[in-house]
Each structure stands twice: as structure tokens, then as C-alpha cells.
Design a protein around this motif. Structure first.
Motif: not given
Length: 129
Positions: A80-98
């Protein structure tokens, strides 16, 4: 073959929160590190966070420290990735990797996409200001 599958992305306001989930099967999930990367339009994919096989060690890029938290549940083959206090620069496609190894010697190693064996298709996170 392993196919991580991300979920939980969406549109969120600056200052808001989201939790991304990644389910992975087809391998001994609990034996390997897991990571999250992101890629904004026109930029290279960048490391966000990683976690060792047993959750005992975590790694973060500086810009998300204190705002994002990575965790895993080996019983559910999930990270899991809990993301708080978002900023506009956090905008992206997020990828999970093994990961290709159970853990990483340092954040420098965790940063390297070449040290991950399998990738998900990504989930879009858009932060509005």
C-alpha cells in the motif's frame, strides 16, 4: 510471471489523501521488496517509496518523506501507499513494482528501476490546486 495490479488512484485536491493498493500474485510475494514509482507527462519514471520483504525497512524519496507511507501485508500479497498532504506536483501515473531482491542495501539501490523485476500498468493520480 508476476503481474502487479494497482488500484486506488483518482482525482484529489491539494492537501487531500489517497491510498493506493497493489496486489501481486504468481510468486513468493513475501520474499521480495516492493516499490512504488511515478511518472508525470514528459518526465522520466521516478522512485517514490520501497519496502523490504518483511516490512522492516522502508525507503522514500525526499519530497514525499513525512507525507507518504508505504506498508505491506504479506498475508494478502498486497502493498500500500498512503499519500497525505498532496501537492500538485504529485500528479502522475503511479506504478507498483516487484523487487528483484528481498531488500536494498540503501535508498540509492531502491531508487534504481533496474532493481525491480515486474511492473504494474499504473494508476493515475491527479492533484488539483
Amino acid at each position: 510471471q508476476v503481474q502487479p495490479v494497482e488500484s486506488g488512484g483518482g482525482l484529489v485536491q491539494a492537501g487531500g489523501s489517497l491510498r493506493l493498493s497493489c496486489a501481486a500474485s504468481g510468486r513468493t510475494f513475501s520474499s521480495y521488496a516492493m516499490g512504488w514509482f511515478r511518472q508525470a507527462p514528459g518526465t522520466e519514471r521516478e522512485f517514490v517509496a520501497a519496502i523490504s520483504w518483511n516490512g522492516g525497512t522502508t525507503y522514500y524519496r525526499d519530497s514525499v518523506k513525512g507525507r507518504f507511507t508505504i506498508s505491506r501485508d504479506n498475508a494478502k500479497n498486497a502493498v500500500y501507499l498512503q499519500m497525505n498532504s498532496f501537492k500538485p506536483e504529485d500528479t502522475a501515473v503511479y506504478y507498483c513494482a516487484v523487487g528483484a531482491t528481498p531488500t536494498y542495501a540503501s535508498t540509492t539501490y531502491a531508487f534504481n528501476p533496474a532493481r525491480y523485476a515486474y511492473w504494474g500498468q499504473g494508476t493515475q493520480v491527479t492533484v488539483s490546486s
